[in-house]
Design an enzyme around this catalytic site. Structure first.
Site, PDB file in Angstrom:
ATOM      1  N   ASP A  11       0.901  -1.002  -0.036  1.00  0.00           N
ATOM      2  CA  ASP A  11      -0.034   0.076  -0.070  1.00  0.00           C
ATOM      3  C   ASP A  11       0.974   1.266   0.011  1.00  0.00           C
ATOM      4  O   ASP A  11       2.064   1.088   0.214  1.00  0.00           O
ATOM      5  CB  ASP A  11      -0.809   0.197   1.348  1.00  0.00           C
ATOM      6  CG  ASP A  11      -1.764   1.229   1.144  1.00  0.00           C
ATOM      7  OD1 ASP A  11      -2.437   1.350   0.120  1.00  0.00           O
ATOM      8  OD2 ASP A  11      -1.919   1.874   2.393  1.00  0.00           O
ATOM      9  N   SER A  12       0.405   2.253  -0.087  1.00  0.00           N
ATOM     10  CA  SER A  12       0.948   3.526  -0.130  1.00  0.00           C
ATOM     11  C   SER A  12       1.414   3.996   1.208  1.00  0.00           C
ATOM     12  O   SER A  12       2.425   4.701   1.729  1.00  0.00           O
ATOM     13  CB  SER A  12       0.315   4.721  -0.631  1.00  0.00           C
ATOM     14  OG  SER A  12      -0.829   4.925   0.191  1.00  0.00           O
ATOM     15  N   TYR A  43      -0.719   8.453  -2.126  1.00  0.00           N
ATOM     16  CA  TYR A  43      -0.645   8.265  -3.453  1.00  0.00           C
ATOM     17  C   TYR A  43      -1.929   9.004  -4.247  1.00  0.00           C
ATOM     18  O   TYR A  43      -1.698   9.289  -5.394  1.00  0.00           O
ATOM     19  CB  TYR A  43      -0.787   6.918  -4.093  1.00  0.00           C
ATOM     20  CG  TYR A  43       0.585   6.152  -3.723  1.00  0.00           C
ATOM     21  CD1 TYR A  43       1.732   6.869  -3.045  1.00  0.00           C
ATOM     22  CD2 TYR A  43       0.783   4.889  -4.249  1.00  0.00           C
ATOM     23  CE1 TYR A  43       2.982   6.318  -3.038  1.00  0.00           C
ATOM     24  CE2 TYR A  43       1.965   4.046  -3.947  1.00  0.00           C
ATOM     25  CZ  TYR A  43       2.998   4.818  -3.449  1.00  0.00           C
ATOM     26  OH  TYR A  43       4.217   4.142  -3.342  1.00  0.00           O
ATOM     27  N   CYS A  74      -4.663  -1.612  -1.995  1.00  0.00           N
ATOM     28  CA  CYS A  74      -4.882  -0.522  -2.055  1.00  0.00           C
ATOM     29  C   CYS A  74      -5.657  -0.162  -3.529  1.00  0.00           C
ATOM     30  O   CYS A  74      -5.528  -0.771  -4.242  1.00  0.00           O
ATOM     31  CB  CYS A  74      -3.622   0.373  -2.426  1.00  0.00           C
ATOM     32  SG  CYS A  74      -3.446   2.054  -3.062  1.00  0.00           S
ATOM     33  N   THR A  76      -6.426   2.573  -4.858  1.00  0.00           N
ATOM     34  CA  THR A  76      -6.009   3.592  -5.792  1.00  0.00           C
ATOM     35  C   THR A  76      -5.155   2.771  -6.781  1.00  0.00           C
ATOM     36  O   THR A  76      -5.430   2.771  -8.144  1.00  0.00           O
ATOM     37  CB  THR A  76      -5.302   4.708  -4.972  1.00  0.00           C
ATOM     38  OG1 THR A  76      -6.225   5.312  -4.036  1.00  0.00           O
ATOM     39  CG2 THR A  76      -4.668   5.712  -5.984  1.00  0.00           C
ATOM     40  N   GLU A 152      -2.702   8.641   8.693  1.00  0.00           N
ATOM     41  CA  GLU A 152      -1.219   8.682   8.773  1.00  0.00           C
ATOM     42  C   GLU A 152      -0.824   9.431   9.998  1.00  0.00           C
ATOM     43  O   GLU A 152       0.025   9.023  10.485  1.00  0.00           O
ATOM     44  CB  GLU A 152      -0.645   8.905   7.366  1.00  0.00           C
ATOM     45  CG  GLU A 152      -1.072   7.953   6.252  1.00  0.00           C
ATOM     46  CD  GLU A 152      -0.042   6.785   6.083  1.00  0.00           C
ATOM     47  OE1 GLU A 152       0.881   6.563   7.071  1.00  0.00           O
ATOM     48  OE2 GLU A 152      -0.335   5.480   5.623  1.00  0.00           O
ATOM     49  N   CYS A 184     -10.970   2.535   0.287  1.00  0.00           N
ATOM     50  CA  CYS A 184      -9.776   3.011   0.391  1.00  0.00           C
ATOM     51  C   CYS A 184      -9.234   2.272   1.670  1.00  0.00           C
ATOM     52  O   CYS A 184     -10.102   2.193   2.671  1.00  0.00           O
ATOM     53  CB  CYS A 184      -9.423   4.661   0.617  1.00  0.00           C
ATOM     54  SG  CYS A 184      -7.873   5.030   1.382  1.00  0.00           S
ATOM     55  N   HIS A 186      -7.313   2.567   3.833  1.00  0.00           N
ATOM     56  CA  HIS A 186      -6.837   3.343   5.286  1.00  0.00           C
ATOM     57  C   HIS A 186      -8.367   3.601   5.818  1.00  0.00           C
ATOM     58  O   HIS A 186      -8.305   3.665   7.048  1.00  0.00           O
ATOM     59  CB  HIS A 186      -6.568   4.686   4.797  1.00  0.00           C
ATOM     60  CG  HIS A 186      -4.986   4.760   4.336  1.00  0.00           C
ATOM     61  ND1 HIS A 186      -4.469   4.403   3.216  1.00  0.00           N
ATOM     62  CD2 HIS A 186      -4.015   5.164   5.043  1.00  0.00           C
ATOM     63  CE1 HIS A 186      -3.036   4.732   3.495  1.00  0.00           C
ATOM     64  NE2 HIS A 186      -3.054   5.022   4.451  1.00  0.00           N
TER      65      HIS A 186
END
Ligand code: DGL
Length: 270
Positions: A11-12, A43, A74, A76, A152, A184, A186
């Site tokens: 993942d980012s 990202y 992820c 994205t 984050e 997403c 997250h």
């Protein structure tokens, strides 16, 4: 390829840990190497060219570690097309499920919300997938660019987080959706806050479990499932290892994980 080779998960940033949690539960005998590109997250507001070059570096690094599969944890990155991300590598690459069947089961009114990054929403992929499965459904996509930096940044009690949830929820409440997908990886970190604002009449759908099942099926089809032993989980990041450890604790038991800061371009084996 060997059954005891690790599964790469990427993942980012820390978002993919919500998928790693499901993967680890479903596949307890497997070894996992997770990569979160915490130095360059998010990202979701970058250009396709930039995102492609970052994910290419991560996949090449995982190939160097001898993985038998890569799970793109992820949404994205999944939007870029998992086949195009595989490059010259031979392992299977599994992307995030769009969750259309889960949503259609969860929604009686067929009014469905989608929360995702700007990039994911710009592809319109979720709306198309849901309408392909049921053309009578109504889909309301909402880009939520404020969420990833707050997650984050461990800003779980910052009033800005609740304000952002309310802002993104408002258009969905206005049209009366009864199901909402967190597209997403997250967003499951703030599932409780989202559920609280949306209220009990809205079913929140997380596609992590469906994605984990796809990963398992792909391994089974190649006869690459590991059937015994206790799997190891290695969580790699490109920056802020202490922060990553704290955020991992929200999803997995950190005593079971080892943590490493990596340089994606150094060409080193763990
Ligand atoms: N976790 C990622 C996703 O599932 C993206 C977060 C980001 O880097 O913007 O879309």
């Amino acid at each position: 390829m060997q059954c005891n080779a690790p599964i790469g998960v990427l993942d980012s940033g820390v978002g993919g840990l919500s998928v790693l949690k499901c993967l680890h539960q479903l596949l307890p005998h497997e070894n996992f190497i997770y990569v979160g590109d915490t130095a360059r997250t998010p990202y979701g507001c970058r250009s396709e060219k930039e995102i492609r070059s970052f994910v290419g570096e991560i996949i090449d690094w995982l190939a160097l570690q001898g993985v038998k599969q890569v799970v793109i944890a992820c949404n994205t990155l999944t939007m870029l097309g998992v086949e195009s991300l595989r490059g010259k590598h031979e392992f299977s690459v599994v992307g995030m499920s769009k969750g259309e069947q889960l949503l259609l089961q969860a929604s009686t009114k067929k009014k469905i919300g989608v929360f995702a990054t700007q990039f994911t929403i710009s592809t319109d992929a979720h709306r198309k997938a849901i309408l392909a499965a049921d053309p009578t459904a109504e889909v309301f996509p909402v880009a939520c660019p404020k969420f990833v930096p707050l997650i984050e940044g461990e800003e779980f009690t910052n009033p800005k987080l609740m304000a952002a949830v309310k802002e993104y929820a408002a258009p969905l409440q206005e049209v009366g959706v009864d199901a909402l997908i967190l597209s997403c990886t997250h967003y499951p970190f703030i599932r409780e806050q989202i559920a609280q604002v949306m209220g009990s009449g809205v079913t929140i759908v997380d596609p992590a479990e469906a994605t984990s099942r796809l990963a398992k099926e792909a391994l089974a089809a190649e006869n690459l499932l590991q059937h015994e032993g206790v799997g190891r989980v290695t969580v790699c990041c490109t920056a802020d290892e202490a922060r990553v450890r704290r955020l991992t604790a929200r999803m997995l038991s950190v005593e079971e994980c080892s943590f490493v800061t990596i340089d994606l371009l150094a060409g080193e084996k763990l």
